[in-house]
Motif scaffolding. Structure first.
Motif, mmCIF file in Angstrom:
data_model
loop_
_atom_site.group_PDB
_atom_site.id
_atom_site.type_symbol
_atom_site.label_atom_id
_atom_site.label_comp_id
_atom_site.label_asym_id
_atom_site.label_seq_id
_atom_site.Cartn_x
_atom_site.Cartn_y
_atom_site.Cartn_z
ATOM 1 N N ASN A 185 73.860 9.795 61.276
ATOM 2 C CA ASN A 185 74.663 9.189 62.483
ATOM 3 C C ASN A 185 75.128 10.234 63.589
ATOM 4 N N ALA A 186 75.166 11.654 63.080
ATOM 5 C CA ALA A 186 76.102 12.582 63.524
ATOM 6 C C ALA A 186 75.182 12.968 65.307
ATOM 7 N N SER A 187 76.347 12.607 66.128
ATOM 8 C CA SER A 187 76.085 12.800 67.311
ATOM 9 C C SER A 187 77.467 14.205 67.768
ATOM 10 N N PRO A 188 77.353 14.959 68.522
ATOM 11 C CA PRO A 188 75.141 15.126 68.951
ATOM 12 C C PRO A 188 74.584 16.231 68.252
ATOM 13 N N GLY A 189 73.596 15.808 67.987
ATOM 14 C CA GLY A 189 72.384 16.707 66.846
ATOM 15 C C GLY A 189 73.281 16.947 65.179
ATOM 16 N N VAL A 190 72.077 16.079 64.021
ATOM 17 C CA VAL A 190 72.824 16.117 63.337
ATOM 18 C C VAL A 190 73.466 17.507 62.396
ATOM 19 N N GLY A 191 72.623 18.811 62.780
ATOM 20 C CA GLY A 191 72.962 20.129 62.690
ATOM 21 C C GLY A 191 72.196 21.137 61.810
ATOM 22 N N THR A 192 72.563 21.574 60.695
ATOM 23 C CA THR A 192 71.953 21.985 59.965
ATOM 24 C C THR A 192 71.323 21.608 58.457
ATOM 25 N N PRO A 193 70.126 21.115 58.114
ATOM 26 C CA PRO A 193 69.621 20.557 56.702
ATOM 27 C C PRO A 193 69.911 21.527 56.165
ATOM 28 N N PHE A 194 69.180 22.572 56.095
ATOM 29 C CA PHE A 194 68.637 23.898 55.611
ATOM 30 C C PHE A 194 68.636 25.117 56.411
ATOM 31 N N SER A 195 68.633 26.264 55.749
ATOM 32 C CA SER A 195 68.451 28.102 56.406
ATOM 33 C C SER A 195 67.736 29.208 55.185
ATOM 34 N N GLU A 240 69.034 20.473 64.136
ATOM 35 C CA GLU A 240 69.210 20.209 65.550
ATOM 36 C C GLU A 240 70.158 19.940 65.510
ATOM 37 N N TRP A 241 71.160 20.923 67.046
ATOM 38 C CA TRP A 241 72.538 21.295 67.446
ATOM 39 C C TRP A 241 72.099 20.802 68.597
ATOM 40 N N GLY A 242 73.585 20.760 68.919
ATOM 41 C CA GLY A 242 73.927 19.620 70.633
ATOM 42 C C GLY A 242 73.140 18.663 71.415
ATOM 43 N N ASN A 243 72.569 18.721 71.766
ATOM 44 C CA ASN A 243 71.814 18.286 72.334
ATOM 45 C C ASN A 243 69.916 18.420 72.280
ATOM 46 N N ASN A 244 69.451 19.089 71.903
ATOM 47 C CA ASN A 244 68.597 19.777 71.984
ATOM 48 C C ASN A 244 67.767 18.448 70.699
ATOM 49 N N PRO A 245 66.506 18.926 70.499
ATOM 50 C CA PRO A 245 65.829 18.436 69.396
ATOM 51 C C PRO A 245 65.789 19.185 68.261
ATOM 52 N N MET A 246 65.315 18.707 67.401
ATOM 53 C CA MET A 246 65.036 19.376 66.055
ATOM 54 C C MET A 246 64.304 19.968 66.307
ATOM 55 N N GLU A 247 64.448 21.540 65.614
ATOM 56 C CA GLU A 247 63.853 22.688 65.636
ATOM 57 C C GLU A 247 63.492 23.317 64.269
#
Length: 417
Positions: free
Chosen positions: A247-257, A271-278
């Protein structure tokens, strides 16, 4: 006067040694004398105060003694100077009076009674002057003896105060020992409880299957992460699936890299900041239609093939989006490093807390092929026909965990019910 000075110095030294002995008994158990280097111009009591004063009461007591000694020392020095002056004058008077009866020293004059004498007294003769000086000397000696007695009495009183304080400290010691013993018992109990909890957790891990666990990243930091122990092979197609809850906001962060030498963004989900997941492949970006930061468990999958860079995105078993031209004809390179929970700016590092994943992650799998819609649906619905990744399968033994990320028992089917 030298004897008086020696007595005072001896008394001070005796008190200094007594104080050190008492302090030694307070902190050790065996009596010993401590030799301390003291500067030439420094008072011995000041040195004692700097090196060993067990408490504010002892400090006040020694300061009182030091002040008394300094005052008496100054008084004695003044009296010594007066005695020295009177002794000198008495010697001159005696030499002159000894030459008066008929002595006719060359160039000398007979001193007549009633003339002004060496002490400036015009009404008295040499005999009266000598008697007066003698009385003065006796008076001064008596005063010095009285001062010595007074100083000794003060030293004795202060010694009693110091010894009383030392005794009171020794009386408190049993209470301190009891407190120390009680604290030791509490710490021992806590250690025992911690060991029992560790044993329970160990037993829980031993009793559960190695794939029935989740990783929890409770904080947005640059040091919590998990590292996959082996690298990925070269791939011309892939499917990545996992369970996520955040439920993190803004963005859940990086599940993997996944980073390789020369390319930190070889394969990244973020999913970083107010951007959609990429999804990033070779630093090329495709925006994914995921909405997962509601604090509930969601199953997501992304498929991709190098031919034309075609991709598809699935959330909870349903295809939500697709596209093409995502890093076309670029194979995923081998010999890289796969990190869960952090975005890599360099190979294995360069973590940024603002891009860290916050939440729970489980059942992370990678295949080197594009899964079908049915296979992805089986994964999302916990079907018995669901498969595990042939490139990376979710197993506790496949990961190293760092920075405080934790592992808990997790069963996807139980979460859905």
């Amino acid at each position: 006067m030298q004897a008086t000075k020696n007595v005072i110095s001896w008394r001070l030294f005796l008190f200094y040694c007594l104080f050190l002995e008492s302090s030694s008994q307070d902190f050790g158990g065996q009596t010993q004398f401590i030799c301390t280097s003291v500067p030439k111009d420094m008072d011995i009591c000041a040195a004692t105060l700097q090196n060993s004063v067990p408490g504010e009461d002892l400090k006040t007591t020694v300061m009182q003694l030091r002040e008394t000694v300094l005052q008496q020392k100054e008084t004695i020095m003044n009296q010594k100077e007066t005695i020295r002056e009177l002794t000198s004058k008495l010697a001159r008077c005696e030499s002159q009076s000894g030459a008066e009866p008929g002595d006719a020293r060359p160039g000398g004059r007979r001193k007549e009674a009633g003339t002004k004498n060496t002490m400036g007294d015009i009404s008295r003769g040499p005999a009266d002057t000598l008697a007066q000086l003698s009385q003065t000397l006796q008076s001064l000696k008596q005063r010095l003896e009285n001062l010595e007695d007074l100083l000794q009495s003060k030293i004795d009183d202060l010694e009693k105060q110091v010894l009383s304080r030392v005794n009171s400290i020794e009386e408190v010691k049993p209470g301190q020992r009891n407190e120390t013993e009680q604290r030791g018992r509490v710490e021992s109990t806590l250690t025992s409880l911690h060991q029992r909890i560790t044993d329970l957790e160990k037993g829980q891990r031993e009793n559960r299957p190695l794939d029935k666990f989740q990783l929890t990243f409770p904080l947005r930091t640059n040091y919590m992460y998990a590292k996959v122990k082996k690298s990925l092979p070269e791939m011309y197609a892939l499917t990545v699936c996992m369970w996520l809850k955040s439920n993190a906001s803004p963005g859940v962060g990086t599940p993997f890299s996944y980073a390789v030498p020369g390319q930190a963004n070889e394969l990244v989900l973020i999913e970083w900041g107010n951007n959609p997941m990429e999804i990033l492949i070779n630093d090329k970006v495709a925006k994914l239609p995921f909405l997962i930061n509601d604090g509930k468990w969601h199953h997501i999958c992304v498929t991709w093939t190098t031919r034309d860079g075609v991709w598809e995105a699935f959330q909870d078993g349903v295809r939500r989006g697709s596209g093409e031209n995502l890093a076309p004809y670029h194979p995923i390179k081998p010999q890289g490093l796969l990190i869960l929970g952090q975005e890599q700016d360099t190979l294995g590092g360069g973590f940024d807390a603002t891009q860290a994943f916050v939440g729970d992650l489980a059942n992370f799998h990678i295949w080197d092929r594009k899964l079908s819609i049915g296979e992805i649906y089986n994964l999302a619905t916990c079907s018995s026909k669901a498969q595990v990744g042939n490139v990376f399968a979710w197993m506790e033994t496949s990961l190293d965990i760092y920075g405080g990320a934790s592992k808990w028992t997790f069963e996807a089917c139980r979460q859905l019910n």
